[in-house]
Write a protein that holds these residues in place. Structure first.
Motif, short mmCIF file in Angstrom:
data_model
loop_
_atom_site.label_atom_id
_atom_site.label_comp_id
_atom_site.label_asym_id
_atom_site.label_seq_id
_atom_site.Cartn_x
_atom_site.Cartn_y
_atom_site.Cartn_z
N ILE A 110 50.15 36.16 42.11
CA ILE A 110 49.08 36.80 41.34
C ILE A 110 49.24 36.50 39.85
O ILE A 110 48.25 36.28 39.13
CB ILE A 110 49.05 38.32 41.61
CG1 ILE A 110 48.64 38.60 43.06
CG2 ILE A 110 48.10 39.02 40.66
CD1 ILE A 110 47.24 38.13 43.42
N GLU A 111 50.47 36.47 39.36
CA GLU A 111 50.68 36.17 37.94
C GLU A 111 50.25 34.74 37.61
O GLU A 111 49.74 34.47 36.52
CB GLU A 111 52.14 36.41 37.57
CG GLU A 111 52.49 37.90 37.53
CD GLU A 111 53.85 38.17 36.93
OE1 GLU A 111 54.50 37.20 36.48
OE2 GLU A 111 54.27 39.35 36.89
N TRP A 166 38.79 40.08 37.18
CA TRP A 166 39.70 41.16 37.57
C TRP A 166 39.37 41.73 38.94
O TRP A 166 40.28 42.09 39.72
CB TRP A 166 39.67 42.26 36.51
CG TRP A 166 40.73 43.32 36.73
CD1 TRP A 166 40.54 44.64 36.92
CD2 TRP A 166 42.15 43.11 36.77
NE1 TRP A 166 41.74 45.29 37.07
CE2 TRP A 166 42.75 44.36 36.98
CE3 TRP A 166 42.96 41.99 36.64
CZ2 TRP A 166 44.12 44.53 37.08
CZ3 TRP A 166 44.34 42.14 36.73
CH2 TRP A 166 44.90 43.41 36.95
N ALA A 167 38.11 41.83 39.29
CA ALA A 167 37.73 42.37 40.60
C ALA A 167 38.27 41.48 41.72
O ALA A 167 38.82 41.97 42.72
CB ALA A 167 36.22 42.51 40.71
N GLU A 168 38.11 40.16 41.57
CA GLU A 168 38.61 39.23 42.59
C GLU A 168 40.13 39.27 42.68
O GLU A 168 40.71 39.26 43.78
CB GLU A 168 38.14 37.81 42.29
CG GLU A 168 36.65 37.60 42.41
CD GLU A 168 35.92 37.87 41.09
OE1 GLU A 168 36.51 38.57 40.23
OE2 GLU A 168 34.79 37.39 40.94
N ILE A 169 40.79 39.34 41.51
CA ILE A 169 42.26 39.40 41.50
C ILE A 169 42.74 40.68 42.19
O ILE A 169 43.67 40.66 43.00
CB ILE A 169 42.79 39.32 40.05
CG1 ILE A 169 42.53 37.93 39.47
CG2 ILE A 169 44.28 39.66 39.99
CD1 ILE A 169 42.84 37.82 37.98
N GLY A 170 42.09 41.81 41.86
CA GLY A 170 42.47 43.08 42.48
C GLY A 170 42.28 43.07 43.98
O GLY A 170 43.14 43.55 44.73
N GLU A 215 48.52 42.59 29.81
CA GLU A 215 48.04 43.87 30.36
C GLU A 215 47.76 43.74 31.85
O GLU A 215 48.10 44.63 32.66
CB GLU A 215 46.77 44.31 29.63
CG GLU A 215 46.24 45.65 30.14
CD GLU A 215 44.85 45.98 29.60
OE1 GLU A 215 44.23 46.92 30.13
OE2 GLU A 215 44.38 45.27 28.69
N ALA A 216 47.14 42.61 32.25
CA ALA A 216 46.84 42.39 33.67
C ALA A 216 48.13 42.32 34.49
O ALA A 216 48.23 42.90 35.58
CB ALA A 216 46.02 41.11 33.85
N LYS A 217 49.13 41.60 33.97
CA LYS A 217 50.41 41.49 34.69
C LYS A 217 51.09 42.85 34.77
O LYS A 217 51.70 43.20 35.80
CB LYS A 217 51.31 40.48 34.00
CG LYS A 217 50.83 39.03 34.12
CD LYS A 217 51.73 38.08 33.35
CE LYS A 217 51.22 36.64 33.44
NZ LYS A 217 52.06 35.70 32.67
#
Length: 613
Positions: free
Chosen positions: A369-370, A382-386, A517-519
């Protein structure tokens, strides 16, 4: 005596054998055997064979169950209809109940509700008074239910993060069969294949129901493609195309031809032949084994006392023999230190391995994911990553659960081997209870949203102008010394270059902050899930440890008690007067004759198999 082939007649014979053995156990004050036989009687007279109906969201699970039973026992709708596990069992009277959690781990409370309420979302039913609703239990009349089948309609395992995946997998160790529903609108998805691989590892008696064939003209091509996917995955599970709508119409119109076209007879045939008959045979074999084991315990005591009464000369030899066997049994019991050591070491190793396996899976997911975050703008994706992260986490938890279940079964077998090596026979493998194997796994919470938002065009222009303003001002002042104006081609060009450089630097810094922040959100989410799952996993394994410990300790204690009873009977026989001895001999001979008949009939039942029509 000729053994009956019909299952119903066999059940009647088995009940008679249980009653005869239980009476003798009661006379000999063997309350442990009486209780054991009472449980066996309940199991053979009222078997409940659990069939879990599972699948992703909106695949027709509830409609399938309603059409199969011809009773509206499950909620159907356009939204997510099944939100709680719904257990459907037999009763002449239709009823519905909520099973509501009580504080401090007390037994759940059962609350009656109107049947009409099952059409609503019962997670926050007013009857529950704000407490957690664990499941819904519905009773209805129907041939399949009357024969002993109980169906469990489960929430869909698909959707954002597969929120119900762990809870559904937790129901499978206690299930006898699985009906996996997948509609024929498209081929199997990757989450479906993952779930089937996990589910069929835990419960291999399964069928895939290809639903909604009435809606999709190309359903035959979909079914053939799905069979290819199953072959490629090494799954030999049968697939049954069906239409719940045609089945409902066929029942309303009493149309046999339409019913055949719905292909529901094939589902009924699978449930009858592959599930009901097979599991009834399995239950029958287990109950017969319980009868034989109890009869052997009683025969040991009766035979010993009878031999001592009939031949006082052998009393001393019997006493010595029983003392020796008692010492051997006590030595075997003292080897509980061995089997308990095997059990404790096995649980410790299993806990460490499960924890390491889960951490390893989460570590790989986090690294992947990172990399995804570093390759894109998280604010845009972000929606797809989540969704990808939550789905991967749910799959990892499911795989970890399946492995834990398999390792727990292997540990139970290893403990059983230590008993047999110690000389204790008739070791029955315990059933690993689903309640100890993950039925309580909670839903995986969604990942937190990013505080950073996508930057707009106006903001981009503002950042560029802020950077260019300093460049224009600085170079304008320098060129003004040469007699040029503040705003000239040189100052404007320099401002443009410096503005572009400042814009890029600002964007790079901003992207670095957003990605960090995402990581951070990703790691926090994985840590939260790991914390919850590890705690539940440890609790689950502790429950298994207690279950195995109590099971095998009970076996050891029963063996020791039988030898103690025999030894006491031998010693007591020496103190009996002649008249009392004769009366006691007749009574023991009567008991021994009954036990011999029970053992003979149980042996014949164990060798016979009921005829399958």
């Amino acid at each position: 005596m000729t053994q009956p082939n019909e299952p119903a007649k066999q059940v009647k014979v088995i009940v008679e054998l249980i009653d005869h053995t239980s009476k003798i156990a009661d006379v000999n004050q063997r309350g442990d055997l009486v209780e054991r036989l009472a449980r066996a009687k309940d199991r053979i007279t009222d078997p409940q064979i659990r069939v879990v109906v599972a699948g992703q969201l909106k695949q027709g699970k509830s409609q399938l169950l309603n059409s199969l039973l011809n009773v509206p026992v499950a909620r159907v709708g356009d939204d997510e209809s099944t939100v709680l596990p719904t257990v459907v069992s037999y009763s002449e009277n239709t009823s519905a109940k909520l099973i509501v959690a009580r504080p401090d781990g007390a037994e759940p409370e059962v609350i009656d509700i109107p049947m009409a309420d099952i059409k609503t979302d019962l997670r926050r039913a007013p009857q529950a008074g704000g407490r957690e609703v664990l499941r819904v239990e519905v009773t209805a009349a129907g041939p399949l239910l009357k024969n002993g089948l109980a169906f469990v309609d489960t929430p869909g395992v698909g959707g954002h993060g597969q929120p119900h995946l762990s809870a559904t997998l937790g129901l499978l160790p206690d299930a006898h069969a699985v009906l996996m529903c997948s509609d024929t609108s498209q081929e199997f998805t990757e989450p479906e294949m993952t779930f089937m691989r996990q589910a069929f590892e835990i419960c291999p008696v399964a069928a895939i129901i290809a639903t909604k064939t009435d809606l999709y003209p190309h359903w035959r091509k979909i079914v053939e493609a799905n069979k290819t996917h199953l072959e490629r995955a090494g799954l030999s599970t049968p697939m049954i195309p069906s239409s719940s709508l045609l089945r409902s119409h066929a029942i309303q119109l009493n149309d046999k031809e339409l019913n055949d076209e719905s292909n529901f007879p094939a589902i009924v045939r699978f449930l009858t032949e592959q599930v009901l008959t097979r599991q009834n045979d399995h239950i029958r074999d287990q109950v017969v084994a319980e009868i034989r084991s109890s009869a052997e315990h009683l025969t040991l005591a009766v035979n010993t006392e009878l031999a001592a009464l009939n031949d006082p000369d052998v009393r001393d030899r019997l006493t010595e023999d029983l003392e020796r066997r008692k010492e051997e049994a006590q030595e075997a019991l003292q080897q509980t230190a061995l089997w308990q050591q095997v059990l404790n070491d096995g649980i410790a190793d299993l806990t460490a391995d499960i924890d390491h396996d889960l951490r390893g899976r989460f570590r790989v997911i986090g690294q992947h994911i990172e990399k995804e975050i570093d390759s894109c703008d998280p604010t845009q994706h972000w929606a797809e990553i989540g969704a990808e992260l939550e789905s991967a986490i749910a799959t990892a938890v499911g795989d970890n659960f399946v492995w834990a279940y398999q390792r727990a079964r292997a540990l139970a077998e290893e403990v059983a081997r230590t008993f047999m090596e110690a000389g204790l026979d008739a070791i029955k493998m315990p059933q690993i209870d689903a309640r100890e194997m993950g039925a309580s796994l909670g839903e995986i919470k969604s990942m937190a949203n990013l505080e950073a938002k996508p930057i707009g065009k106006a903001r981009k222009v503002g950042i560029g102008m802020q950077g260019s303003y300093g460049g224009v001002l600085m170079f304008g002042m320098m060129t003004s010394l040469a007699g040029l104006g503040m705003f000239n081609p040189l100052s404007l060009g320099a401002g443009l270059l410096m503005g572009r450089s400042a814009y890029r630097e600002n964007m790079d810094n901003r992207m670095a902050r957003v990605r960090n922040e995402a990581k951070l959100n990703t790691r926090r989410f994985i840590d939260d899930v790991s914390f919850v799952v590890n705690k539940e996993s440890r609790d689950r394994l502790k429950g298994i440890q207690r279950q195995l410990r109590d099971h095998y300790r009970g076996i050891a204690n029963q063996t020791t008690r039988s030898l103690n009873e025999s030894l006491q009977a031998t010693i007591a026989s020496a103190k009996l007067e002649e008249n009392e001895r004769n009366t006691r001999v007749k009574e023991l001979e009567r008991q021994l004759n009954i036990l011999k008949q029970v053992t003979d009939h149980a042996q014949k039942l164990a060798e016979a198999r009921p005829a399958v029509s």
